[in-house]
Design an enzyme around this catalytic site. Structure first.
Site, mmCIF file in Angstrom:
data_model
loop_
_atom_site.group_PDB
_atom_site.id
_atom_site.type_symbol
_atom_site.label_atom_id
_atom_site.label_comp_id
_atom_site.label_asym_id
_atom_site.label_seq_id
_atom_site.Cartn_x
_atom_site.Cartn_y
_atom_site.Cartn_z
ATOM 1 N N ARG A 82 0.660 14.608 13.321
ATOM 2 C CA ARG A 82 1.401 14.375 12.379
ATOM 3 C C ARG A 82 1.663 15.378 11.267
ATOM 4 O O ARG A 82 1.256 15.681 10.183
ATOM 5 C CB ARG A 82 0.681 13.025 11.431
ATOM 6 C CG ARG A 82 0.422 11.907 12.207
ATOM 7 C CD ARG A 82 -0.337 10.684 11.841
ATOM 8 N NE ARG A 82 0.792 10.281 10.738
ATOM 9 C CZ ARG A 82 0.368 9.381 9.828
ATOM 10 N NH1 ARG A 82 -0.783 8.878 9.902
ATOM 11 N NH2 ARG A 82 1.252 8.708 8.913
ATOM 12 N N ARG A 134 -8.739 0.002 4.288
ATOM 13 C CA ARG A 134 -7.911 0.877 3.900
ATOM 14 C C ARG A 134 -6.465 0.458 3.411
ATOM 15 O O ARG A 134 -6.014 0.683 2.459
ATOM 16 C CB ARG A 134 -7.399 1.982 4.870
ATOM 17 C CG ARG A 134 -8.811 2.946 5.019
ATOM 18 C CD ARG A 134 -8.382 4.072 6.064
ATOM 19 N NE ARG A 134 -7.090 4.818 5.299
ATOM 20 C CZ ARG A 134 -6.489 5.856 6.155
ATOM 21 N NH1 ARG A 134 -7.055 6.419 6.879
ATOM 22 N NH2 ARG A 134 -5.545 6.531 5.304
ATOM 23 N N ASP A 176 4.415 0.484 12.046
ATOM 24 C CA ASP A 176 3.075 -0.097 11.737
ATOM 25 C C ASP A 176 2.952 -1.620 12.283
ATOM 26 O O ASP A 176 1.866 -2.103 11.797
ATOM 27 C CB ASP A 176 3.193 -0.098 10.108
ATOM 28 C CG ASP A 176 3.146 1.435 9.791
ATOM 29 O OD1 ASP A 176 3.411 1.619 8.467
ATOM 30 O OD2 ASP A 176 2.844 2.266 10.461
ATOM 31 N N LYS A 216 0.693 -1.036 -0.060
ATOM 32 C CA LYS A 216 0.016 0.244 -0.045
ATOM 33 C C LYS A 216 0.901 1.262 -0.075
ATOM 34 O O LYS A 216 0.718 2.142 -0.728
ATOM 35 C CB LYS A 216 -0.830 0.019 1.069
ATOM 36 C CG LYS A 216 -1.730 1.338 1.520
ATOM 37 C CD LYS A 216 -2.500 1.360 2.825
ATOM 38 C CE LYS A 216 -2.100 1.471 4.033
ATOM 39 N NZ LYS A 216 -1.472 3.138 4.245
ATOM 40 N N ASN A 217 2.004 1.430 0.905
ATOM 41 C CA ASN A 217 2.572 2.486 1.191
ATOM 42 C C ASN A 217 3.723 2.708 -0.054
ATOM 43 O O ASN A 217 3.998 3.959 -0.314
ATOM 44 C CB ASN A 217 3.273 2.397 2.289
ATOM 45 C CG ASN A 217 2.216 2.577 3.620
ATOM 46 O OD1 ASN A 217 1.151 3.027 3.339
ATOM 47 N ND2 ASN A 217 2.670 2.553 4.881
ATOM 48 N N CYS A 263 -5.081 12.935 12.684
ATOM 49 C CA CYS A 263 -5.101 11.358 12.539
ATOM 50 C C CYS A 263 -5.771 10.826 13.701
ATOM 51 O O CYS A 263 -5.785 11.414 14.872
ATOM 52 C CB CYS A 263 -3.779 11.082 12.029
ATOM 53 S SG CYS A 263 -3.535 9.353 11.502
HETATM 54 C C1 EPZ Z 1 4.516 6.935 6.516
HETATM 55 O O1 EPZ Z 1 3.734 7.842 6.934
HETATM 56 C C2 EPZ Z 1 3.609 5.731 6.434
HETATM 57 N N1 EPZ Z 1 2.392 6.048 5.647
HETATM 58 C C3 EPZ Z 1 3.044 5.309 7.619
HETATM 59 O O2 EPZ Z 1 2.297 3.959 7.675
HETATM 60 C C4 EPZ Z 1 4.022 5.002 8.760
HETATM 61 O O3 EPZ Z 1 3.592 4.594 10.058
HETATM 62 C C5 EPZ Z 1 5.097 5.978 8.725
HETATM 63 O O4 EPZ Z 1 5.511 6.307 7.524
HETATM 64 C C6 EPZ Z 1 6.479 5.741 9.667
HETATM 65 O O5 EPZ Z 1 6.723 4.576 9.144
HETATM 66 C C7 EPZ Z 1 2.515 5.918 4.118
HETATM 67 O O6 EPZ Z 1 3.743 5.470 3.730
HETATM 68 C C8 EPZ Z 1 1.511 6.313 3.427
HETATM 69 P P1 EPZ Z 1 6.831 9.779 8.397
HETATM 70 P P2 EPZ Z 1 4.513 9.310 7.044
HETATM 71 O O7 EPZ Z 1 6.800 11.338 7.781
HETATM 72 O O8 EPZ Z 1 5.316 9.468 5.987
HETATM 73 C C9 EPZ Z 1 7.300 12.974 11.768
HETATM 74 C C10 EPZ Z 1 0.104 2.709 7.739
HETATM 75 O O9 EPZ Z 1 -0.327 2.258 8.779
HETATM 76 N N2 EPZ Z 1 6.982 13.964 10.985
HETATM 77 O O10 EPZ Z 1 7.943 8.790 8.079
HETATM 78 O O11 EPZ Z 1 3.529 10.499 7.225
HETATM 79 C C11 EPZ Z 1 6.084 12.270 12.191
HETATM 80 O O12 EPZ Z 1 5.188 13.044 12.958
HETATM 81 C C12 EPZ Z 1 0.715 4.286 8.007
HETATM 82 O O13 EPZ Z 1 0.235 2.114 6.536
HETATM 83 C C13 EPZ Z 1 7.343 15.413 11.148
HETATM 84 O O14 EPZ Z 1 7.551 15.687 12.246
HETATM 85 O O15 EPZ Z 1 5.360 9.129 8.273
HETATM 86 C C14 EPZ Z 1 6.466 11.009 12.791
HETATM 87 O O16 EPZ Z 1 6.771 11.080 14.289
HETATM 88 C C15 EPZ Z 1 0.317 4.789 9.155
HETATM 89 N N3 EPZ Z 1 7.311 16.102 10.133
HETATM 90 C C16 EPZ Z 1 7.789 10.889 12.144
HETATM 91 O O17 EPZ Z 1 8.189 12.131 11.523
HETATM 92 C C17 EPZ Z 1 7.143 15.915 8.955
HETATM 93 O O18 EPZ Z 1 6.920 16.942 8.088
HETATM 94 C C18 EPZ Z 1 7.855 9.789 11.005
HETATM 95 O O19 EPZ Z 1 6.676 10.214 10.201
HETATM 96 C C19 EPZ Z 1 6.751 14.589 8.595
HETATM 97 C C20 EPZ Z 1 6.886 13.592 9.760
#
Ligand code: EPZ
Length: 420
Positions: free
Chosen positions: A121, A396, A304, A22-23, A116
């Protein structure tokens, strides 16, 4: 709204085919915006999130067809560069259109992702990357409005490793003028897949698979075909279901190299694991041993998989500690697991789970995708009947989950429900 009715106590056994990631799909699909033509992505799963992304791209003028598990994206008639709130609030990954729209068209108007089930996030890292590449950004009534004549290469260092921000920066940089270096880039397999697809489109990227990516911007990209990687989180979820029920399963169409951190933990819990180039087999012990987990960025134990692991530990021998270092409050599944009798204490971003002999069926509420998966796993273990409400969350990210589980011997039915 549908719900699942699960009668627990059945050991899962048999073989299950894992769907496409998916991701990865949610990054590959917007990447197609970077070129004019038809791109075909094989092994694209049939999921609500994929439908949401397809709808978003269609509102921009992309013609989307999804015959079987190949999705075709014809980007020759793009007419809009906006991602409306109605769609972005449904799925945070809609924010992935920011980079390609800016990179190719020099303009993007993308709604801020809403809250969320857990959070916050933020998207600050995405915006900092776009600004580093020369975009002018301002916020207008909840929308990010980004403009540029043409992005220019930059040296970007992310304070924290972010999958989404790395994806957006990559998709923005490939058409920028000059060289971009992305440091502290995410190394999740989904980002590696995105980078490889971009090179198939004609992008010039070095360091793929590592946390420092160097991109030489080009003037134009072309449509390309690719095959999506398997979904490592779906795979881990079925392994968790088999482990929790004391079963024995074989996964097909999976890449074990994406699961090394997870497989090590299953072995620590007493499972026998065997792998082939595209398969993983698990045989559970009569009772799992309690094993501590701290989530981390790839190749660590993925956040995840945190909720699914908790369901396993709820019936393990001994007490375990789960700490989520990626999201500090991703524990909405805990009160629902407690309704099934689980003994769990949460302090900040750490949960202590005291394993019990079993759980007792009850009605529980899904709150988000992976929490739903953990409730289903717990229901498969619990004595009696468990009803999992609001299964639109699970749809989803898990293709035909009740069919795949039934093929493994689970007693699970999807029924229409008026309950909310
Ligand atoms: C991706 O989300 C995945 N989604 C998420 O999977 C997954 O949990 C996450 O990566 C972490 O591995 C998709 O790929 C569509 P991040 P993403 O940016 O990209 C912080 C699922 O269940 N952050 O790597 O949104 C954030 O708050 C979903 O399939 C900032 O601070 O995650 C978090 O603490 C849920 N500022 C950390 O970074 C930003 O601008 C990692 O988030 C962006 C992120």
């Amino acid at each position: 709204m549908d719900k699942f009715i699960i009668r627990g106590g059945h050991r899962l056994s048999g073989t299950v085919a894992i769907s496409g990631a998916k991701n990865a799909s949610l990054a590959l699909m917007p990447a197609a915006l970077l070129a004019s033509g038809t791109s075909r992505l094989e092994n694209t799963p049939r999921l609500r999130d994929i439908t949401t992304m397809s709808t978003l791209l269609e509102t921009m003028g992309v013609v989307v067809r999804h015959p079987g598990t190949t999705i075709e994206l014809d980007t020759r008639t793009i007419s809009s560069y906006e991602a409306p709130y109605e769609l972005v609030k449904r799925m945070r990954a809609s924010f992935y259109v920011l980079g390609p729209l800016l990179g190719r068209f020099g303009y993007a108007k993308v709604s801020y992702p809403g809250g969320c089930a857990w959070g916050p996030r933020p998207v600050d890292l995405h915006l900092k990357a776009m600004q580093a590449l020369g975009a002018e950004i301002h916020i207008e009534a909840g929308y990010v409005v980004a403009k540029t004549n043409r992005l220019t290469g930059a040296d970007i260092t992310f304070d924290i490793s972010s999958v989404g921000a790395t994806g957006n920066a990559l998709m923005a940089a490939v058409l920028a003028k000059g060289t971009t270096v992305i440091r502290n880039a995410a190394t999740e397999p989904e980002i590696t897949q995105l980078a490889q697809f971009l090179t198939h489109m004609g992008a010039r990227i070095d360091g793929i698979g590592g946390n420092c990516l160097t991109i030489e911007g080009v003037d134009e990209l072309h449509a390309a075909d690719d095959r999506n990687i398997p979904d490592r989180i779906e795979a881990g979820t079925y392994l968790a279901a088999a482990a929790a029920t004391g079963g024995e399963v074989t996964l097909k169409n999976v890449d074990p190299s994406h699961l090394t951190g997870v497989l090590a933990k299953f072995r620590e819990a007493g499972c026998t694991i065997e792998t082939t180039v595209d398969g993983v087999s698990l045989r559970a012990p009569d009772r799992l041993e309690a094993v501590n987990v701290t989530t981390a960025i790839y190749p660590g134990f993925p956040t995840d998989m945190q909720a699914q692991w908790m369901s396993m530990m709820a019936v393990a021998h001994g007490s375990s500690v789960i700490t989520d270092t990626v999201y500090f409050d991703r524990f909405n599944h805990v009160p629902e697991l407690q309704r099934l009798g689980a003994h769990i204490d949460v302090t900040k971003n750490t949960a202590v789970i005291h394993g019990l002999d079993t759980l007792t069926g009850a009605t529980v509420m899904s709150t988000d995708l992976r929490a739903s998966a953990s409730l289903i796993i717990a229901g498969l273990v619990a004595s009696g009947s468990t009803e999992v409400l609001r299964v639109y969350h699970i749809d989803r990210g898990y293709e035909a989950i009740e069919l795949k589980l039934r093929d493994l011997g689970a007693d699970i039915q999807r029924v229409d429900s008026e309950e909310y």
